[in-house]
Design a protein around this motif. Structure first.
Motif, PDB file in Angstrom:
ATOM      1  N   GLU A  63     -45.275 -43.608  31.018  1.00 11.14           N
ATOM      2  CA  GLU A  63     -45.794 -43.305  29.686  1.00 11.14           C
ATOM      3  C   GLU A  63     -45.101 -42.090  29.085  1.00 11.14           C
ATOM      4  OE1 GLU A  63     -49.982 -42.830  30.182  1.00 11.14           O
ATOM      5  OE2 GLU A  63     -50.346 -44.974  30.419  1.00 11.14           O
ATOM      6  N   GLN A  64     -44.737 -41.108  29.914  1.00 10.60           N
ATOM      7  CA  GLN A  64     -44.122 -39.884  29.421  1.00 10.60           C
ATOM      8  C   GLN A  64     -42.637 -40.054  29.114  1.00 10.60           C
ATOM      9  OE1 GLN A  64     -44.994 -37.016  32.422  1.00 10.60           O
ATOM     10  NE2 GLN A  64     -47.151 -36.882  31.892  1.00 10.60           N
ATOM     11  N   ARG A  65     -42.007 -41.028  29.725  1.00 13.58           N
ATOM     12  CA  ARG A  65     -40.572 -41.228  29.527  1.00 13.58           C
ATOM     13  C   ARG A  65     -40.313 -41.652  28.088  1.00 13.58           C
ATOM     14  NH1 ARG A  65     -38.303 -45.122  33.538  1.00 13.58           N
ATOM     15  NH2 ARG A  65     -38.347 -43.313  34.849  1.00 13.58           N
ATOM     16  N   GLU A  66     -39.338 -41.005  27.492  1.00 11.63           N
ATOM     17  CA  GLU A  66     -38.953 -41.397  26.140  1.00 11.63           C
ATOM     18  C   GLU A  66     -37.898 -42.478  26.242  1.00 11.63           C
ATOM     19  OE1 GLU A  66     -37.934 -39.178  22.724  1.00 11.63           O
ATOM     20  OE2 GLU A  66     -39.272 -37.571  23.323  1.00 11.63           O
ATOM     21  N   TRP A  67     -38.179 -43.580  25.630  1.00  9.93           N
ATOM     22  CA  TRP A  67     -37.248 -44.695  25.642  1.00  9.93           C
ATOM     23  C   TRP A  67     -36.245 -44.536  24.525  1.00  9.93           C
ATOM     24  CZ3 TRP A  67     -37.457 -47.475  29.853  1.00  9.93           C
ATOM     25  CH2 TRP A  67     -38.648 -47.483  30.584  1.00  9.93           C
ATOM     26  N   PHE A  68     -35.025 -44.963  24.777  1.00 11.83           N
ATOM     27  CA  PHE A  68     -33.955 -44.900  23.792  1.00 11.83           C
ATOM     28  C   PHE A  68     -34.115 -46.060  22.821  1.00 11.83           C
ATOM     29  CE2 PHE A  68     -29.686 -46.243  22.464  1.00 11.83           C
ATOM     30  CZ  PHE A  68     -29.301 -45.098  21.796  1.00 11.83           C
ATOM     31  N   ILE A  69     -34.313 -45.721  21.556  1.00  9.28           N
ATOM     32  CA  ILE A  69     -34.425 -46.724  20.494  1.00  9.28           C
ATOM     33  C   ILE A  69     -33.312 -46.442  19.503  1.00  9.28           C
ATOM     34  CG2 ILE A  69     -35.909 -47.676  18.687  1.00  9.28           C
ATOM     35  CD1 ILE A  69     -38.304 -46.596  20.343  1.00  9.28           C
ATOM     36  N   ASP A  95     -33.001 -43.179  17.380  1.00  5.72           N
ATOM     37  CA  ASP A  95     -32.279 -42.101  18.042  1.00  5.72           C
ATOM     38  C   ASP A  95     -30.833 -41.931  17.589  1.00  5.72           C
ATOM     39  OD1 ASP A  95     -34.598 -41.637  19.432  1.00  5.72           O
ATOM     40  OD2 ASP A  95     -34.003 -42.870  21.137  1.00  5.72           O
ATOM     41  N   LEU A  96     -30.229 -42.958  17.032  1.00  8.69           N
ATOM     42  CA  LEU A  96     -28.857 -42.848  16.554  1.00  8.69           C
ATOM     43  C   LEU A  96     -28.853 -42.575  15.050  1.00  8.69           C
ATOM     44  CD1 LEU A  96     -27.064 -45.801  18.376  1.00  8.69           C
ATOM     45  CD2 LEU A  96     -26.881 -43.381  18.889  1.00  8.69           C
ATOM     46  N   PRO A  97     -27.845 -41.828  14.572  1.00  7.97           N
ATOM     47  CA  PRO A  97     -27.744 -41.643  13.119  1.00  7.97           C
ATOM     48  C   PRO A  97     -27.544 -42.996  12.440  1.00  7.97           C
ATOM     49  CG  PRO A  97     -26.116 -40.301  14.291  1.00  7.97           C
ATOM     50  CD  PRO A  97     -26.827 -41.123  15.301  1.00  7.97           C
ATOM     51  N   SER A  98     -27.970 -43.096  11.193  1.00 14.84           N
ATOM     52  CA  SER A  98     -27.927 -44.386  10.496  1.00 14.84           C
ATOM     53  C   SER A  98     -26.507 -44.931  10.376  1.00 14.84           C
ATOM     54  CB  SER A  98     -28.562 -44.259   9.110  1.00 14.84           C
ATOM     55  OG  SER A  98     -27.855 -43.298   8.342  1.00 14.84           O
ATOM     56  N   GLN A  99     -25.512 -44.059  10.270  1.00 14.95           N
ATOM     57  CA  GLN A  99     -24.123 -44.533  10.191  1.00 14.95           C
ATOM     58  C   GLN A  99     -23.728 -45.254  11.470  1.00 14.95           C
ATOM     59  OE1 GLN A  99     -21.725 -41.076   9.466  1.00 14.95           O
ATOM     60  NE2 GLN A  99     -21.270 -41.727   7.374  1.00 14.95           N
ATOM     61  N   THR A 100     -24.088 -44.691  12.582  1.00 16.29           N
ATOM     62  CA  THR A 100     -23.710 -45.276  13.863  1.00 16.29           C
ATOM     63  C   THR A 100     -24.344 -46.650  14.046  1.00 16.29           C
ATOM     64  OG1 THR A 100     -23.694 -43.031  14.749  1.00 16.29           O
ATOM     65  CG2 THR A 100     -23.590 -44.813  16.322  1.00 16.29           C
ATOM     66  N   VAL A 101     -25.595 -46.814  13.670  1.00 15.33           N
ATOM     67  CA  VAL A 101     -26.281 -48.094  13.796  1.00 15.33           C
ATOM     68  C   VAL A 101     -25.581 -49.139  12.946  1.00 15.33           C
ATOM     69  CG1 VAL A 101     -28.430 -49.342  13.385  1.00 15.33           C
ATOM     70  CG2 VAL A 101     -28.495 -47.060  14.378  1.00 15.33           C
ATOM     71  N   SER A 102     -25.242 -48.795  11.731  1.00 16.72           N
ATOM     72  CA  SER A 102     -24.571 -49.760  10.848  1.00 16.72           C
ATOM     73  C   SER A 102     -23.184 -50.098  11.385  1.00 16.72           C
ATOM     74  CB  SER A 102     -24.493 -49.226   9.419  1.00 16.72           C
ATOM     75  OG  SER A 102     -23.726 -48.042   9.375  1.00 16.72           O
ATOM     76  N   GLN A 103     -22.489 -49.113  11.951  1.00 18.37           N
ATOM     77  CA  GLN A 103     -21.168 -49.384  12.533  1.00 18.37           C
ATOM     78  C   GLN A 103     -21.285 -50.332  13.729  1.00 18.37           C
ATOM     79  OE1 GLN A 103     -19.663 -45.530  13.484  1.00 18.37           O
ATOM     80  NE2 GLN A 103     -18.892 -45.125  11.416  1.00 18.37           N
TER      81      GLN A 103
END
Length: 130
Positions: free
Chosen positions: A68-74, A78-86
Motif C-alpha cells: 500500500e505504501q509503495r508508489e507505483w509508476f504511472i 510521473d512523466l512530463p506531458s511531452q515525454t508521454v506524447s513522444q
C-alpha cells in the motif's frame, strides 16, 4: 519460528498416542484420560502452532502495508506531458505486421554463411583452442 520437522514428528507421536488410546478404551477404563499423560507436550504443540499462525499473519500484514505504501509508476502522472506524447508517437510508428519483412528475412537465412550446427555462444565463458 519452529522447525517443521520437529512439529510433524511430535504431531505424529501425539496422533499415534490418541489413536492407541482409543483402541485400548475397552481394555482400560481410564483410557479416555490417558491423553493427560502427554498434556504438556500437546499444549506446547498447540502453542507453537498458534505462535506460527500469528507470525505468518503478522508477515502477511506487513507485506500488505508495504504494498500500500509503495508508489507505483504511472506514466501519465510521473512523466512530463511531452515525454508521454513522444512515447505515444514512437509506439504508433512501430509496425507489427511481420509479413512485410518475411521475404527479406528468408533471403538473409538462405544467403547466410553462418554454421547452423555451431555450438551456442555463451557470454562470459572463454574457451580458446589454438
Amino acid at each position: 519460528m519452529k522447525d517443521p520437522s520437529i512439529s510433524s514428528s511430535n504431531m505424529a507421536v501425539s496422533t499415534e498416542v490418541i489413536l492407541n488410546n482409543q483402541f485400548n478404551s475397552e481394555e482400560n477404563p481410564f483410557a479416555e484420560y490417558m491423553w493427560m499423560e502427554n498434556e504438556e507436550e500437546f499444549n506446547r504443540q498447540v502453542e507453537e502452532e498458534l505462535w506460527e499462525e500469528e507470525f505468518i499473519e503478522h508477515c502477511f500484514q506487513e507485506m500488505l502495508e508495504e504494498e500500500e505504501q509503495r508508489e507505483w509508476f504511472i506514466p501519465s502522472r510521473d512523466l512530463p506531458s511531452q515525454t508521454v506524447s513522444q512515447l505515444q508517437e514512437q509506439i504508433s510508428l512501430l509496425v507489427l505486421d511481420g509479413d512485410l519483412h518475411a521475404d527479406a528475412d528468408f533471403d538473409v537465412v538462405v544467403n547466410s554463411s553462418l554454421n547452423p550446427n555451431a555450438k551456442e555462444f555463451t557470454p562470459g565463458i572463454q574457451k580458446h583452442v589454438m
